[in-house]
Design an enzyme around this catalytic site. Structure first.
Site, PDB file in Angstrom:
ATOM      1  N   THR A 135     109.207  17.534  71.571  1.00 16.22           N
ATOM      2  CA  THR A 135     108.560  17.207  70.295  1.00 16.22           C
ATOM      3  C   THR A 135     107.609  16.013  70.398  1.00 16.22           C
ATOM      4  OG1 THR A 135     110.323  15.721  69.536  1.00 16.22           O
ATOM      5  CG2 THR A 135     110.588  18.070  69.078  1.00 16.22           C
ATOM      6  N   TYR A 180     113.919  17.890  72.121  1.00 20.71           N
ATOM      7  CA  TYR A 180     114.163  16.525  72.598  1.00 20.71           C
ATOM      8  C   TYR A 180     112.928  15.658  72.386  1.00 20.71           C
ATOM      9  CZ  TYR A 180     111.475  17.696  76.850  1.00 20.71           C
ATOM     10  OH  TYR A 180     110.486  18.066  77.734  1.00 20.71           O
ATOM     11  N   CYS A 181     113.163  14.334  72.364  1.00 19.04           N
ATOM     12  CA  CYS A 181     112.087  13.354  72.242  1.00 19.04           C
ATOM     13  C   CYS A 181     112.538  12.088  72.970  1.00 19.04           C
ATOM     14  CB  CYS A 181     111.748  13.086  70.783  1.00 19.04           C
ATOM     15  SG  CYS A 181     113.146  12.478  69.801  1.00 19.04           S
ATOM     16  N   THR A 182     111.832  10.986  72.811  1.00 17.61           N
ATOM     17  CA  THR A 182     112.120   9.785  73.594  1.00 17.61           C
ATOM     18  C   THR A 182     113.480   9.179  73.276  1.00 17.61           C
ATOM     19  OG1 THR A 182     109.742   9.314  73.604  1.00 17.61           O
ATOM     20  CG2 THR A 182     111.225   7.550  74.318  1.00 17.61           C
ATOM     21  N   ILE A 209     115.632  11.220  75.473  1.00 19.46           N
ATOM     22  CA  ILE A 209     115.439  11.133  76.922  1.00 19.46           C
ATOM     23  C   ILE A 209     116.064   9.861  77.486  1.00 19.46           C
ATOM     24  CG2 ILE A 209     113.706  11.022  78.770  1.00 19.46           C
ATOM     25  CD1 ILE A 209     111.786  12.397  76.650  1.00 19.46           C
TER      26      ILE A 209
END
Length: 279
Positions: A135, A180-182, A209
């Site tokens: 994302t 998923y993202c940071t 992540i």
């Protein structure tokens, strides 16, 4: 050891009603300035989103300070390290949303996807037929990603809803979708938005992540490359240490620390190439 690098970088968020968020700005800013903390804190009526950096004692005191407000007590945060302060200023910003999806009055609190622990993430994303969506924005994804994940090609998170609507056209709403993202905050909203389109089996990587890199090491990791971060480190490696593999987008040469302090959306240019562009 990474912890001996000198400065702690702490990233955190929480969706919680902050009716007095305007008044909180000066209090948080003053505390951070008094303790040598730099970074960015975003406050909105719907919560808080922040990445800050400082010496260990200062960061510990900051979270003790947050504990004084029951709405922000026991805050979970992702910790990494840097040999220098990766922020030049301390900013506390007031926003309409803690992360901007671009849809007014969209409430993600009751619709968000199912959290998946990093230890269970590999099994999920390697299931046959599982759609894995990154994302983040395109310039972030260029630094690293989970193999075979879908890149929406966005330049801003506000573009995600339009992309998701098009991607969803004609798809079976029973398919599995892993996102998923940071650090996790964008997935709070993106998974909720996908569920609003009718998808039921929607999951997202708990803590993002950064949490995965802390939890899954070595040959067990399915992460490829570095992870872009929104500070002067630009990217971190699999050990969540500042990446040593950041190169100029023009000459592919080494980039000095000074040049990393003026990076816009991952567009990294070394001093020599900047000078050549001006001349």
């Amino acid at each position: 050891m990474l912890m001996s690098m000198g400065f702690v970088v702490a990233a955190f968020y929480r969706f919680v009603h902050l009716h007095n968020y305007y008044d909180m700005r000066s209090v948080i800013l003053e505390f951070c300035q008094e303790h040598g903390i730099k970074g960015t804190v975003i406050l909105a009526e719907q919560g808080i989103n922040a990445t800050i950096s400082g010496e260990r004692d200062a960061i510990n005191k900051f979270f003790s300070f947050l504990d004084l407000d029951h709405r922000l007590a026991d805050m979970k945060y992702h910790e990494s390290y840097s040999s220098r302060l990766p922020f030049s200023k301390m900013k506390v910003r007031l926003k309409k949303e803690v992360v901007r999806l671009g849809i007014d009055d969209f409430d993600c609190s009751s619709m968000r996807g199912e959290y998946v622990d990093p230890k269970a993430w590999n099994d999920l994303i390697t299931k046959p037929g599982m759609h894995v969506i990154d994302t983040r924005n395109d310039y972030e994804i260029k630094f690293g990603r989970f193999k075979h994940s879908i890149n929406p090609g966005t330049t801003s998170f506000r573009e995600f809803p339009d992309w998701a609507r098009k991607w969803a056209e004609g798809k079976d709403k029973d398919v599995g979708v892993a996102m998923y993202c940071t650090g996790g905050i964008r997935c709070e909203k993106s998974t909720a938005f996908l569920k609003s389109l009718g998808f039921e089996n929607v999951y997202h990587l708990k803590g993002g992540i950064l949490n995965y890199l802390q939890s899954v090491k070595g040959a067990d990791s399915l992460w490829e490359g570095d992870c872009f971060v929104f500070d002067e480190r630009v990217a971190v490696d699999n050990n969540i240490a500042p990446s040593e593999d950041i190169k100029c987008v023009k000459c592919f040469g080494k980039v000095d620390e000074a040049d990393l302090r003026s990076v816009s959306k991952g567009h990294i240019v070394c001093g020599a190439c900047k000078s050549a562009d001006v001349s």
